[in-house]
Design a protein around this motif. Structure first.
Motif, PDB file in Angstrom:
ATOM      1  N   GLN A 144      -1.758  -2.634  -4.245  1.00 57.24           N
ATOM      2  CA  GLN A 144      -1.928  -1.263  -3.786  1.00 57.24           C
ATOM      3  C   GLN A 144      -3.325  -1.024  -3.213  1.00 57.24           C
ATOM      4  O   GLN A 144      -3.599   0.029  -2.654  1.00 57.24           O
ATOM      5  CB  GLN A 144      -1.623  -0.269  -4.912  1.00 57.24           C
ATOM      6  N   LEU A 145      -4.204  -1.990  -3.327  1.00 55.28           N
ATOM      7  CA  LEU A 145      -5.550  -1.865  -2.786  1.00 55.28           C
ATOM      8  C   LEU A 145      -5.487  -1.720  -1.270  1.00 55.28           C
ATOM      9  O   LEU A 145      -4.804  -2.479  -0.591  1.00 55.28           O
ATOM     10  CB  LEU A 145      -6.384  -3.103  -3.150  1.00 55.28           C
ATOM     11  N   SER A 146      -6.221  -0.756  -0.761  1.00 56.66           N
ATOM     12  CA  SER A 146      -6.267  -0.550   0.684  1.00 56.66           C
ATOM     13  C   SER A 146      -7.708  -0.663   1.164  1.00 56.66           C
ATOM     14  O   SER A 146      -8.657  -0.535   0.378  1.00 56.66           O
ATOM     15  CB  SER A 146      -5.723   0.832   1.049  1.00 56.66           C
ATOM     16  N   ALA A 147      -7.858  -0.888   2.441  1.00 55.37           N
ATOM     17  CA  ALA A 147      -9.200  -0.960   3.031  1.00 55.37           C
ATOM     18  C   ALA A 147      -9.949   0.346   2.792  1.00 55.37           C
ATOM     19  O   ALA A 147     -11.159   0.336   2.565  1.00 55.37           O
ATOM     20  CB  ALA A 147      -9.093  -1.257   4.524  1.00 55.37           C
ATOM     21  N   ARG A 148      -9.250   1.444   2.800  1.00 53.57           N
ATOM     22  CA  ARG A 148      -9.880   2.752   2.586  1.00 53.57           C
ATOM     23  C   ARG A 148     -10.563   2.816   1.223  1.00 53.57           C
ATOM     24  O   ARG A 148     -11.615   3.427   1.068  1.00 53.57           O
ATOM     25  CB  ARG A 148      -8.844   3.861   2.711  1.00 53.57           C
ATOM     26  N   THR A 149      -9.970   2.186   0.212  1.00 54.39           N
ATOM     27  CA  THR A 149     -10.546   2.191  -1.139  1.00 54.39           C
ATOM     28  C   THR A 149     -11.929   1.556  -1.142  1.00 54.39           C
ATOM     29  O   THR A 149     -12.817   1.994  -1.876  1.00 54.39           O
ATOM     30  CB  THR A 149      -9.618   1.442  -2.119  1.00 54.39           C
ATOM     31  N   LEU A 150     -12.106   0.529  -0.318  1.00 53.04           N
ATOM     32  CA  LEU A 150     -13.377  -0.192  -0.286  1.00 53.04           C
ATOM     33  C   LEU A 150     -14.340   0.309   0.787  1.00 53.04           C
ATOM     34  O   LEU A 150     -15.556   0.175   0.634  1.00 53.04           O
ATOM     35  CB  LEU A 150     -13.112  -1.686  -0.046  1.00 53.04           C
ATOM     36  N   ALA A 151     -13.817   0.871   1.868  1.00 52.44           N
ATOM     37  CA  ALA A 151     -14.632   1.169   3.049  1.00 52.44           C
ATOM     38  C   ALA A 151     -15.843   2.053   2.762  1.00 52.44           C
ATOM     39  O   ALA A 151     -16.961   1.722   3.165  1.00 52.44           O
ATOM     40  CB  ALA A 151     -13.763   1.787   4.135  1.00 52.44           C
ATOM     41  N   GLU A 152     -15.638   3.151   2.082  1.00 54.68           N
ATOM     42  CA  GLU A 152     -16.751   4.073   1.849  1.00 54.68           C
ATOM     43  C   GLU A 152     -17.831   3.446   0.969  1.00 54.68           C
ATOM     44  O   GLU A 152     -19.011   3.496   1.279  1.00 54.68           O
ATOM     45  CB  GLU A 152     -16.244   5.364   1.221  1.00 54.68           C
ATOM     46  N   ALA A 153     -17.421   2.836  -0.141  1.00 52.93           N
ATOM     47  CA  ALA A 153     -18.385   2.257  -1.077  1.00 52.93           C
ATOM     48  C   ALA A 153     -19.131   1.071  -0.497  1.00 52.93           C
ATOM     49  O   ALA A 153     -20.276   0.804  -0.867  1.00 52.93           O
ATOM     50  CB  ALA A 153     -17.676   1.825  -2.355  1.00 52.93           C
ATOM     51  N   LEU A 154     -18.503   0.337   0.426  1.00 51.51           N
ATOM     52  CA  LEU A 154     -19.117  -0.868   0.973  1.00 51.51           C
ATOM     53  C   LEU A 154     -19.715  -0.673   2.359  1.00 51.51           C
ATOM     54  O   LEU A 154     -20.258  -1.619   2.934  1.00 51.51           O
ATOM     55  CB  LEU A 154     -18.092  -2.001   1.011  1.00 51.51           C
ATOM     56  N   ALA A 202       4.894  -3.711 -11.834  1.00 54.46           N
ATOM     57  CA  ALA A 202       5.338  -3.914 -10.453  1.00 54.46           C
ATOM     58  C   ALA A 202       6.015  -2.652  -9.927  1.00 54.46           C
ATOM     59  O   ALA A 202       5.751  -2.206  -8.803  1.00 54.46           O
ATOM     60  CB  ALA A 202       6.272  -5.117 -10.361  1.00 54.46           C
ATOM     61  N   ALA A 203       6.882  -2.060 -10.722  1.00 54.96           N
ATOM     62  CA  ALA A 203       7.561  -0.829 -10.317  1.00 54.96           C
ATOM     63  C   ALA A 203       6.550   0.301 -10.105  1.00 54.96           C
ATOM     64  O   ALA A 203       6.633   1.050  -9.128  1.00 54.96           O
ATOM     65  CB  ALA A 203       8.599  -0.436 -11.365  1.00 54.96           C
ATOM     66  N   GLU A 204       5.584   0.407 -11.015  1.00 54.74           N
ATOM     67  CA  GLU A 204       4.557   1.452 -10.909  1.00 54.74           C
ATOM     68  C   GLU A 204       3.738   1.295  -9.630  1.00 54.74           C
ATOM     69  O   GLU A 204       3.520   2.259  -8.892  1.00 54.74           O
ATOM     70  CB  GLU A 204       3.635   1.383 -12.126  1.00 54.74           C
ATOM     71  N   PHE A 210       4.414  -5.161  -0.380  1.00 57.33           N
ATOM     72  CA  PHE A 210       4.722  -5.349  -1.794  1.00 57.33           C
ATOM     73  C   PHE A 210       5.865  -4.426  -2.215  1.00 57.33           C
ATOM     74  O   PHE A 210       6.826  -4.857  -2.856  1.00 57.33           O
ATOM     75  CB  PHE A 210       3.483  -5.094  -2.660  1.00 57.33           C
ATOM     76  N   ALA A 211       5.765  -3.138  -1.857  1.00 57.35           N
ATOM     77  CA  ALA A 211       6.800  -2.177  -2.229  1.00 57.35           C
ATOM     78  C   ALA A 211       8.138  -2.541  -1.581  1.00 57.35           C
ATOM     79  O   ALA A 211       9.184  -2.439  -2.226  1.00 57.35           O
ATOM     80  CB  ALA A 211       6.377  -0.769  -1.845  1.00 57.35           C
ATOM     81  N   LEU A 267      13.875  -6.788  -4.554  1.00 61.07           N
ATOM     82  CA  LEU A 267      14.042  -7.624  -5.744  1.00 61.07           C
ATOM     83  C   LEU A 267      14.306  -6.849  -7.029  1.00 61.07           C
ATOM     84  O   LEU A 267      14.735  -7.424  -8.023  1.00 61.07           O
ATOM     85  CB  LEU A 267      12.784  -8.472  -5.962  1.00 61.07           C
ATOM     86  N   ALA A 268      14.046  -5.573  -7.046  1.00 59.16           N
ATOM     87  CA  ALA A 268      14.089  -4.785  -8.275  1.00 59.16           C
ATOM     88  C   ALA A 268      15.370  -4.944  -9.076  1.00 59.16           C
ATOM     89  O   ALA A 268      15.309  -5.127 -10.294  1.00 59.16           O
ATOM     90  CB  ALA A 268      13.809  -3.318  -7.987  1.00 59.16           C
ATOM     91  N   PRO A 269      16.549  -4.886  -8.464  1.00 58.98           N
ATOM     92  CA  PRO A 269      17.756  -5.041  -9.303  1.00 58.98           C
ATOM     93  C   PRO A 269      17.779  -6.372 -10.059  1.00 58.98           C
ATOM     94  O   PRO A 269      18.153  -6.415 -11.228  1.00 58.98           O
ATOM     95  CB  PRO A 269      18.899  -4.966  -8.292  1.00 58.98           C
ATOM     96  N   THR A 270      17.321  -7.432  -9.430  1.00 58.17           N
ATOM     97  CA  THR A 270      17.269  -8.745 -10.079  1.00 58.17           C
ATOM     98  C   THR A 270      16.160  -8.783 -11.118  1.00 58.17           C
ATOM     99  O   THR A 270      16.353  -9.257 -12.235  1.00 58.17           O
ATOM    100  CB  THR A 270      17.033  -9.856  -9.039  1.00 58.17           C
TER     101      THR A 270
END
Length: 172
Positions: free
Chosen positions: A50-60, A137-139, A149-150, A156-159
């Motif tokens: 779930q990590l996105s570039a936006r999560t890192l962009a401001e801080a870095l 994974a579901a969360e 990923f989603a 794959l979720a039913p399996t």
């Protein structure tokens, strides 16, 4: 750092170093030691899709890096999903990482404590959930519904829901 030879996925101009031996604390310390210098180094765990570039962009961003010595991203399970050092060096990496108990509920707290004890100015990044179980994974798929990923999770979720509850993690 990589165990084995890189595949065709490696972009031109990137150098891949061989994975070091030893426990995770040793391998992480050696990774930071291998990139010692004036440029920042950022280690990101691969189990936080779930990590996105936006999560890192401001801080870095260059303007935000002034006076910062390290970046730390805690994981919801007590670990950490990222560690960054503004000016990594081998000795600093050894002091910070060697002996940190990995894959425990206290891993992140121990490492964050070492960053503070070293007198480093640390930017704390958001808490993320790393994917170690089917429930996680579901969360994470729900938190980042537009990711590959989603999409894969939905396929794959039913399996997955009728098979093993663990996806290979060791922190639970």
């Amino acid at each position: 750092m990589l165990e084995g030879a890189p595949g065709r996925w490696l972009p031109e101009g990137w150098e891949v170093l061989p994975q070091a031996g030893g426990g995770l604390d040793v391998r992480l310390a050696k990774a930071f030691a291998a990139v010692s210098g004036d440029a920042p180094a950022l280690l990101v765990g691969m189990d936080t899709p779930q990590l996105s570039a936006r999560t890192l962009a401001e801080a870095l961003a260059p303007a935000a890096r002034a006076g910062v010595d390290a970046w730390f991203g805690p994981a919801a399970d007590g670990g950490f999903w990222t560690l960054g050092l503004a000016r990594p060096d081998a000795e600093q990496a050894r002091r910070l990482l060697l002996g940190v108990p990995m894959s425990t509920r206290t891993t992140g707290a121990v490492l964050r404590g070492r960053l503070a004890a070293a007198g480093l100015h640390v930017v704390d990044l958001p808490v993320l959930t790393d994917v170690d179980t089917v429930a996680e994974a579901a969360e994470v798929a729900e938190l980042a519904p537009e990711t590959r990923f989603a999409d894969t999770w939905r396929a794959l979720a039913p399996t997955a829901l009728t098979s093993t509850p663990a996806l290979g993690g060791t922190t639970r």
